[in-house]
Design an enzyme around this catalytic site. Sequence first.
Site, PDB file in Angstrom:
ATOM      1  N   HIS A  59     -16.582 -56.146   7.851  1.00  0.00           N
ATOM      2  CA  HIS A  59     -15.089 -56.968   7.621  1.00  0.00           C
ATOM      3  C   HIS A  59     -14.769 -57.465   9.900  1.00  0.00           C
ATOM      4  CE1 HIS A  59     -13.413 -54.471   4.622  1.00  0.00           C
ATOM      5  NE2 HIS A  59     -14.041 -53.687   5.065  1.00  0.00           N
TER       6      HIS A  59
ATOM      7  N   ARG B 255     -23.877 -52.994  10.078  1.00  0.00           N
ATOM      8  CA  ARG B 255     -23.239 -52.831   8.572  1.00  0.00           C
ATOM      9  C   ARG B 255     -22.686 -53.399   8.253  1.00  0.00           C
ATOM     10  NH1 ARG B 255     -17.345 -50.377   6.689  1.00  0.00           N
ATOM     11  NH2 ARG B 255     -16.230 -52.133   7.605  1.00  0.00           N
TER      12      ARG B 255
ATOM     13  N   GLU C  72     -17.016 -44.146   0.463  1.00  0.00           N
ATOM     14  CA  GLU C  72     -16.112 -44.678   0.593  1.00  0.00           C
ATOM     15  C   GLU C  72     -14.790 -43.939  -0.394  1.00  0.00           C
ATOM     16  OE1 GLU C  72     -15.656 -48.060   3.174  1.00  0.00           O
ATOM     17  OE2 GLU C  72     -17.280 -48.546   1.858  1.00  0.00           O
TER      18      GLU C  72
ATOM     19  N   ASP D 147     -11.178 -46.136   2.940  1.00  0.00           N
ATOM     20  CA  ASP D 147     -11.072 -46.940   1.788  1.00  0.00           C
ATOM     21  C   ASP D 147     -11.107 -44.835   0.755  1.00  0.00           C
ATOM     22  OD1 ASP D 147     -11.699 -49.462   1.002  1.00  0.00           O
ATOM     23  OD2 ASP D 147     -13.585 -49.172   2.929  1.00  0.00           O
TER      24      ASP D 147
END
Length: 256
Positions: free
Chosen positions: A47, A72, A151, A177
């Site tokens: 993200h 990530r 998630e 999430d």
Amino acid sequence: MLTHPSFPERLKGGKPLLTAWCGLPDPSVAGILAREDFDAVVLDTQHGSIDFAASLQAVPLIAAAGKPALVRIPVGDFASASRYLDAGASGIIAPMINTVEDARRLAAFTKFPPVGERSWGAYGALALSGLEPGEYLRTANDLAVSFAMVETREALAIIDDILAVPGIDGVFIGPSDLSIALAGGKGLDPTSAEVDKALDHALARVKAAGKIAAIYAVSGARAAELSARGFHMVAIGSDISMLRTGAHAALAAARA
Ligand code: 3PY
Ligand code: MG
């Protein structure tokens, strides 16, 4: 760092580790936060706006501060996980691991044979670790940690199966999430009672499997709660939120 005690050993050492969470595009942001009292730094390429090249550049900057770097990866981009490990990352966090096959693919790209199928070419990791190639090959699977993100409802339902995949070192909970999933898409509340119940269950399953439990916290105060609950690693996010919090505090003080 990639040497002794390794990051996975430190994670299992009993004291919860706190990490920074960086998504801003310039690698120097991660390098600066690594100089604060964080135990490690996560680069968020799912993200965050930090791109592949900048993340690779951030790894040695974080290492220069004596800290492990974790990345990530974007959803399903397992090939990038190998490349970040080649550059010397001490951990990979893979989002949306919703099937055993997702977990197997993560392990395949992050662990050398016989556990996985990672291909040879760890040039940055050799420079950062100072290890000889043969020694790196022998120890690499235990030097870096592979986290499967849990998630979704699907992942929660098969958490024991995900944890049983060889090469999966632990689970990283994504509470935002998870909250959206548990609310059937109707809301976002990463600190709701429903999320707390789910993460306690996940934490117990990870501990029963003897693996590593990590989670994201939206604030330092939430990170304190989650560390006290027994997570091995808590990421405090993010660089943008810390910048904004600092700006709000400075302006509030200036206008008081
Ligand atoms: C989540 O909470 O969903 C995450 O992925 C952590 O940012
Ligand atoms: Mg998420």
